[in-house]
Motif scaffolding. Structure first.
Motif, mmCIF file in Angstrom:
data_model
loop_
_atom_site.group_PDB
_atom_site.id
_atom_site.type_symbol
_atom_site.label_atom_id
_atom_site.label_comp_id
_atom_site.label_asym_id
_atom_site.label_seq_id
_atom_site.Cartn_x
_atom_site.Cartn_y
_atom_site.Cartn_z
ATOM 1 N N GLN A 140 73.491 -34.109 43.410
ATOM 2 C CA GLN A 140 74.749 -34.049 44.165
ATOM 3 C C GLN A 140 74.968 -32.662 44.738
ATOM 4 O O GLN A 140 75.392 -32.525 45.900
ATOM 5 C CB GLN A 140 75.913 -34.430 43.258
ATOM 6 N N HIS A 141 74.685 -31.629 43.987
ATOM 7 C CA HIS A 141 74.839 -30.257 44.486
ATOM 8 C C HIS A 141 73.890 -30.003 45.653
ATOM 9 O O HIS A 141 74.253 -29.334 46.632
ATOM 10 C CB HIS A 141 74.576 -29.259 43.362
ATOM 11 N N ALA A 142 72.681 -30.551 45.564
ATOM 12 C CA ALA A 142 71.732 -30.440 46.682
ATOM 13 C C ALA A 142 72.276 -31.155 47.911
ATOM 14 O O ALA A 142 72.136 -30.668 49.048
ATOM 15 C CB ALA A 142 70.378 -31.009 46.285
ATOM 16 N N ALA A 143 72.907 -32.306 47.693
ATOM 17 C CA ALA A 143 73.488 -33.061 48.809
ATOM 18 C C ALA A 143 74.574 -32.251 49.506
ATOM 19 O O ALA A 143 74.686 -32.257 50.740
ATOM 20 C CB ALA A 143 74.059 -34.386 48.306
ATOM 21 N N GLY A 144 75.395 -31.531 48.728
ATOM 22 C CA GLY A 144 76.420 -30.682 49.328
ATOM 23 C C GLY A 144 75.816 -29.600 50.195
ATOM 24 O O GLY A 144 76.322 -29.297 51.283
ATOM 25 N N GLY A 145 74.718 -29.007 49.725
ATOM 26 C CA GLY A 145 74.036 -27.993 50.528
ATOM 27 C C GLY A 145 73.474 -28.565 51.812
ATOM 28 O O GLY A 145 73.502 -27.920 52.868
ATOM 29 N N ILE A 146 72.950 -29.795 51.741
ATOM 30 C CA ILE A 146 72.419 -30.463 52.939
ATOM 31 C C ILE A 146 73.540 -30.699 53.941
ATOM 32 O O ILE A 146 73.377 -30.467 55.148
ATOM 33 C CB ILE A 146 71.737 -31.786 52.548
ATOM 34 N N LEU A 147 74.688 -31.169 53.462
ATOM 35 C CA LEU A 147 75.832 -31.416 54.349
ATOM 36 C C LEU A 147 76.282 -30.117 55.013
ATOM 37 O O LEU A 147 76.520 -30.080 56.228
ATOM 38 C CB LEU A 147 76.982 -32.025 53.551
#
Length: 310
Positions: free
Chosen positions: A254-261
């Motif tokens: 999820q933290h990686a997803a935030g960085g992608i966004l």
């Protein structure tokens, strides 16, 4: 049986796909019949319109066809049926890449393909009149108004991840597919008047188009940073119930997803910003050329007037 389906069968796990490896990034395709039918139908209609123009001797820029079919529909197919589609309900980081492609990349290319202009050139007169009436309708003016379209564009990801909507899409295939279409439609409503190739009810001047894009960039960053720093798992009951045993933990993913966004939102926004700046420069050049021709005509008319009175 596809290779991926065979692996799932061999693993005895019909819910969690096998580990996402570099090889599976390129091979883990799973065709969605409904979305595939939509993509093929829309692409077929567009190419039929281009063929109709060509047969009657009219020209249609090849770049627009490549943008719409290859860039627009092509990225939509990749986002929903490649590994991005296969793993989008397993890893939120993969879903986030898919989300950004469908909401920011696909719509830009679809708009650059100028489908409304193509339709106005090939439709029979009665349908052309109906399309023009729709473009001038109050509904079209409202939904394409930059403030309304901008709010929809910005509010969609906040509503998706800050409510039960996201988990509902993970548990309902039909809602999942409808959300894909929603991403594309909302993105298209936002970029359609900004890119300004097709006729639009609300056409902004180029400086305001640049300002509009600039104004939306912080919202992706804000939401991305919020997701990166949030230690409460989004759709926790769903992801914990999957019992995935490979890859990073759900919260790390999820933290990686935030960085992608955060990163991809700024990157795509910057690219659109550059496209608009180039369009503005070309528009200014055309305006300058028109003004030069006008002044030349006035000068020629004045010279004729003087010679006739001499």
């Amino acid at each position: 049986m596809s290779p991926l389906s065979a692996e799932l069968f061999a693993a005895g796990d019909g819910t969690v796909p096998p580990p996402l490896t570099v090889t599976r990034i390129f091979t883990a395709w799973s065709v969605d019949p409904w979305l595939a039918a939509v993509i093929v139908a829309v692409g077929g209609l567009y190419l039929y319109g281009v063929s109709t123009l060509t047969r009657r001797g009219d020209k249609w820029p090849i770049g627009r066809t490549v943008a719409f079919v290859g860039g627009g529909l092509g990225t939509m197919a990749v986002a929903t049926m490649s590994a991005l589609g296969t793993y989008d309900d397993t890893l939120i980081s993969v879903h986030m890449i898919q989300h950004m492609v469908l909401s920011m990349v696909t719509p830009v290319f679809l708009c650059l393909g100028a489908p409304v202009t193509l339709a106005l050139r090939v439709l029979p007169l009665v349908w052309r009149k109906r399309l023009v009436a729709l473009l001038h309708s109050r509904f079209a003016k409202v939904v394409s108004f930059p403030l309304v379209a901008g709010i929809l564009f910005v509010a969609t990801p906040f509503t998706l991840y800050m409510s039960g909507w996201y988990q509902a899409t993970l548990q309902n295939d039909y809602l999942h597919e409808i959300t894909h279409i929603h991403f594309v439609l909302v993105g298209s409503l936002w970029f359609w008047p900004l890119l300004g190739i097709d006729p639009v009810p609300n056409r902004l001047a180029h400086p305001f188009r640049l300002l509009a894009i600039f104004a939306t960039l912080p919202f992706h960053a804000i939401l991305g940073l919020t997701i990166m720093q949030d230690n409460d798992l989004i759709a926790a009951s769903y992801y914990n119930g999957r019992h995935r045993t490979w890859g990073s933990s759900p919260i790390a993913d999820q933290h990686a997803a935030g960085g992608i966004l955060w990163g991809s939102g700024d990157l795509v926004g910057l690219l659109v910003f550059i496209v608009l700046a180039v369009q503005w420069a070309k528009h200014s050049q055309r305006e300058a050329e028109r003004e030069d021709r006008r002044l030349d005509r006035l000068e020629a008319e004045e010279a004729r007037r003087v010679s006739s009175t001499a």
